[in-house]
Motif scaffolding. Sequence first.
Motif, PDB file in Angstrom:
ATOM      1  N   GLN A  45     -25.746   1.411 -36.638  1.00 54.74           N
ATOM      2  CA  GLN A  45     -25.805   0.922 -38.016  1.00 54.74           C
ATOM      3  C   GLN A  45     -27.263   0.830 -38.473  1.00 54.74           C
ATOM      4  O   GLN A  45     -28.181   0.724 -37.664  1.00 54.74           O
ATOM      5  CB  GLN A  45     -25.160  -0.469 -38.130  1.00 54.74           C
ATOM      6  CG  GLN A  45     -23.656  -0.466 -38.145  1.00 54.74           C
ATOM      7  CD  GLN A  45     -23.090  -1.854 -38.399  1.00 54.74           C
ATOM      8  OE1 GLN A  45     -23.738  -2.869 -38.133  1.00 54.74           O
ATOM      9  NE2 GLN A  45     -21.869  -1.910 -38.919  1.00 54.74           N
ATOM     10  N   GLU A  46     -27.448   0.836 -39.784  1.00 57.28           N
ATOM     11  CA  GLU A  46     -28.798   0.755 -40.337  1.00 57.28           C
ATOM     12  C   GLU A  46     -29.518  -0.512 -39.887  1.00 57.28           C
ATOM     13  O   GLU A  46     -30.719  -0.501 -39.610  1.00 57.28           O
ATOM     14  CB  GLU A  46     -28.726   0.794 -41.863  1.00 57.28           C
ATOM     15  CG  GLU A  46     -30.073   0.901 -42.550  1.00 57.28           C
ATOM     16  CD  GLU A  46     -30.777   2.216 -42.282  1.00 57.28           C
ATOM     17  OE1 GLU A  46     -32.013   2.185 -42.076  1.00 57.28           O
ATOM     18  OE2 GLU A  46     -30.095   3.254 -42.269  1.00 57.28           O
ATOM     19  N   ASP A  47     -28.780  -1.633 -39.788  1.00 55.48           N
ATOM     20  CA  ASP A  47     -29.395  -2.912 -39.407  1.00 55.48           C
ATOM     21  C   ASP A  47     -29.042  -3.314 -37.976  1.00 55.48           C
ATOM     22  O   ASP A  47     -29.024  -4.496 -37.637  1.00 55.48           O
ATOM     23  CB  ASP A  47     -28.968  -4.015 -40.372  1.00 55.48           C
ATOM     24  CG  ASP A  47     -27.449  -4.186 -40.426  1.00 55.48           C
ATOM     25  OD1 ASP A  47     -26.725  -3.342 -39.847  1.00 55.48           O
ATOM     26  OD2 ASP A  47     -26.992  -5.174 -41.036  1.00 55.48           O
ATOM     27  N   ALA A  48     -28.760  -2.336 -37.117  1.00 54.38           N
ATOM     28  CA  ALA A  48     -28.349  -2.620 -35.739  1.00 54.38           C
ATOM     29  C   ALA A  48     -29.451  -3.335 -34.956  1.00 54.38           C
ATOM     30  O   ALA A  48     -30.643  -3.238 -35.281  1.00 54.38           O
ATOM     31  CB  ALA A  48     -27.970  -1.323 -35.032  1.00 54.38           C
ATOM     32  N   VAL A  49     -29.019  -4.042 -33.902  1.00 50.00           N
ATOM     33  CA  VAL A  49     -29.956  -4.776 -33.041  1.00 50.00           C
ATOM     34  C   VAL A  49     -29.688  -4.401 -31.587  1.00 50.00           C
ATOM     35  O   VAL A  49     -28.527  -4.363 -31.149  1.00 50.00           O
ATOM     36  CB  VAL A  49     -29.803  -6.306 -33.213  1.00 50.00           C
ATOM     37  CG1 VAL A  49     -30.738  -7.043 -32.248  1.00 50.00           C
ATOM     38  CG2 VAL A  49     -30.074  -6.708 -34.645  1.00 50.00           C
ATOM     39  N   LEU A 119     -21.179  -4.210 -29.535  1.00 54.43           N
ATOM     40  CA  LEU A 119     -20.265  -4.492 -30.638  1.00 54.43           C
ATOM     41  C   LEU A 119     -20.355  -3.306 -31.596  1.00 54.43           C
ATOM     42  O   LEU A 119     -21.451  -2.920 -32.018  1.00 54.43           O
ATOM     43  CB  LEU A 119     -20.661  -5.785 -31.347  1.00 54.43           C
ATOM     44  CG  LEU A 119     -19.613  -6.437 -32.244  1.00 54.43           C
ATOM     45  CD1 LEU A 119     -18.414  -6.893 -31.413  1.00 54.43           C
ATOM     46  CD2 LEU A 119     -20.211  -7.621 -32.986  1.00 54.43           C
ATOM     47  N   LEU A 120     -19.203  -2.717 -31.909  1.00 52.04           N
ATOM     48  CA  LEU A 120     -19.163  -1.548 -32.769  1.00 52.04           C
ATOM     49  C   LEU A 120     -18.305  -1.822 -33.996  1.00 52.04           C
ATOM     50  O   LEU A 120     -17.357  -2.615 -33.934  1.00 52.04           O
ATOM     51  CB  LEU A 120     -18.601  -0.329 -32.037  1.00 52.04           C
ATOM     52  CG  LEU A 120     -19.466   0.225 -30.880  1.00 52.04           C
ATOM     53  CD1 LEU A 120     -19.041  -0.398 -29.570  1.00 52.04           C
ATOM     54  CD2 LEU A 120     -19.356   1.744 -30.807  1.00 52.04           C
ATOM     55  N   ALA A 121     -18.638  -1.167 -35.099  1.00 49.61           N
ATOM     56  CA  ALA A 121     -17.875  -1.293 -36.338  1.00 49.61           C
ATOM     57  C   ALA A 121     -17.495   0.097 -36.824  1.00 49.61           C
ATOM     58  O   ALA A 121     -18.233   1.069 -36.627  1.00 49.61           O
ATOM     59  CB  ALA A 121     -18.698  -2.015 -37.403  1.00 49.61           C
ATOM     60  N   GLN A 126     -15.942   7.070 -38.337  1.00 47.96           N
ATOM     61  CA  GLN A 126     -16.838   7.013 -37.181  1.00 47.96           C
ATOM     62  C   GLN A 126     -17.085   5.577 -36.749  1.00 47.96           C
ATOM     63  O   GLN A 126     -17.238   4.681 -37.590  1.00 47.96           O
ATOM     64  CB  GLN A 126     -18.173   7.681 -37.518  1.00 47.96           C
ATOM     65  CG  GLN A 126     -19.161   7.724 -36.357  1.00 47.96           C
ATOM     66  CD  GLN A 126     -20.470   8.383 -36.745  1.00 47.96           C
ATOM     67  OE1 GLN A 126     -20.717   8.637 -37.922  1.00 47.96           O
ATOM     68  NE2 GLN A 126     -21.315   8.656 -35.767  1.00 47.96           N
ATOM     69  N   TRP A 127     -17.138   5.371 -35.435  1.00 47.90           N
ATOM     70  CA  TRP A 127     -17.535   4.081 -34.886  1.00 47.90           C
ATOM     71  C   TRP A 127     -19.043   4.095 -34.678  1.00 47.90           C
ATOM     72  O   TRP A 127     -19.582   5.027 -34.068  1.00 47.90           O
ATOM     73  CB  TRP A 127     -16.828   3.818 -33.559  1.00 47.90           C
ATOM     74  CG  TRP A 127     -15.397   3.445 -33.723  1.00 47.90           C
ATOM     75  CD1 TRP A 127     -14.322   4.290 -33.722  1.00 47.90           C
ATOM     76  CD2 TRP A 127     -14.866   2.139 -33.918  1.00 47.90           C
ATOM     77  NE1 TRP A 127     -13.157   3.588 -33.912  1.00 47.90           N
ATOM     78  CE2 TRP A 127     -13.458   2.263 -34.036  1.00 47.90           C
ATOM     79  CE3 TRP A 127     -15.441   0.874 -34.018  1.00 47.90           C
ATOM     80  CZ2 TRP A 127     -12.625   1.170 -34.236  1.00 47.90           C
ATOM     81  CZ3 TRP A 127     -14.613  -0.223 -34.208  1.00 47.90           C
ATOM     82  CH2 TRP A 127     -13.225  -0.066 -34.314  1.00 47.90           C
ATOM     83  N   VAL A 128     -19.723   3.075 -35.187  1.00 52.60           N
ATOM     84  CA  VAL A 128     -21.175   2.977 -35.021  1.00 52.60           C
ATOM     85  C   VAL A 128     -21.514   1.646 -34.359  1.00 52.60           C
ATOM     86  O   VAL A 128     -20.785   0.663 -34.480  1.00 52.60           O
ATOM     87  CB  VAL A 128     -21.913   3.107 -36.376  1.00 52.60           C
ATOM     88  CG1 VAL A 128     -21.767   4.512 -36.926  1.00 52.60           C
ATOM     89  CG2 VAL A 128     -21.400   2.079 -37.376  1.00 52.60           C
ATOM     90  N   ILE A 129     -22.640   1.639 -33.660  1.00 47.74           N
ATOM     91  CA  ILE A 129     -23.054   0.468 -32.887  1.00 47.74           C
ATOM     92  C   ILE A 129     -23.779  -0.511 -33.800  1.00 47.74           C
ATOM     93  O   ILE A 129     -24.708  -0.135 -34.513  1.00 47.74           O
ATOM     94  CB  ILE A 129     -23.978   0.893 -31.734  1.00 47.74           C
ATOM     95  CG1 ILE A 129     -23.278   1.909 -30.837  1.00 47.74           C
ATOM     96  CG2 ILE A 129     -24.425  -0.321 -30.926  1.00 47.74           C
ATOM     97  CD1 ILE A 129     -24.211   2.605 -29.861  1.00 47.74           C
ATOM     98  N   SER A 130     -23.360  -1.774 -33.749  1.00 49.93           N
ATOM     99  CA  SER A 130     -24.041  -2.801 -34.549  1.00 49.93           C
ATOM    100  C   SER A 130     -24.921  -3.701 -33.681  1.00 49.93           C
ATOM    101  O   SER A 130     -25.992  -4.115 -34.114  1.00 49.93           O
ATOM    102  CB  SER A 130     -23.024  -3.645 -35.313  1.00 49.93           C
ATOM    103  OG  SER A 130     -22.122  -4.272 -34.428  1.00 49.93           O
TER     104      SER A 130
END
Length: 288
Positions: A45-49, A119-121, A126-130
């Motif tokens: 994600q754009e704001d992933a950590v 944690l993915l959303a 598509q599933w992306v990593i958050s």
Amino acid sequence: MLLLSAVSYSQATESTLEKDLQASFQAFEAAFNQHDAKAIAKLWQEDAVHRQTSLAGNLKGRAAILAAYEALFQSDPEAKLAITLNSIREVAPGVASVKCSTQVLHSDKSVSFSRLSALLAKDGNQWVISEVEEADVPAGASVSPGALHQLDWLVGTWVDGNEKSTVSNHVYWISGGNFLARTYHMNTPQGFSQSGMQIIGWDREHNVLRCWQFDGDGSFGEGTLEQTGPATWRCPMVVKLVDGRRASFSQVIERVSSNELKLSLVNMEVDGQALPGTGPDKLTRRGN
């Protein structure tokens, strides 16, 4: 000693969620092994950590994560990644929790291991990593093909008999001396019986001792065996149960003497649900 075999599991097939997330992590692994940092960044994600326990700071945002992978591939140009999914759990519609084990073969042929919770959303299809929290797994003693022969002492028959069950293990070299095999059998007073086999061999590609397990009920699994102390070995395993679900546990072997060992199963989970461990059980040598 064996596994999750005494637990009753309902029949089920792989869910769409599991297949989709497996595909997502396979894409991550492929992008890593092609050293395509931009393709990896698109899976976040754009704001992933990203949090790593061995580092003082965190990576925040897709741009920082992209820069970190670019720096990694520049400093380690032959790095190769292998990912094992340990558990998948849907925590809310469109949100999933995944636990993984990873190993990286570096340019200098050393291997590093880690375990992570992600944690993915779901973003469209598509599933992306958050979020990711990653912990390094300390490497055991340095291993080489000769490390397999450090397990010579296991060869023989080992038994454990108590009021709950009778367990017998027979460990032997497969012809050629490149693999150790362990056959096991358990009986309980209630009439439950379970048998299976483990095979241990040297993985030359990833420079690790690898363990494969096959249970008589149709479940099977794989793990890597590492020495974690002067007389202790640990083997984290991921098992596909006969009903299609995924389980994980770590098998811990402690050599007490030439004729006695202790065996424990720890960190047991089925589909992300924790189960109590077993042991340590004491096994004694019956003969070679």
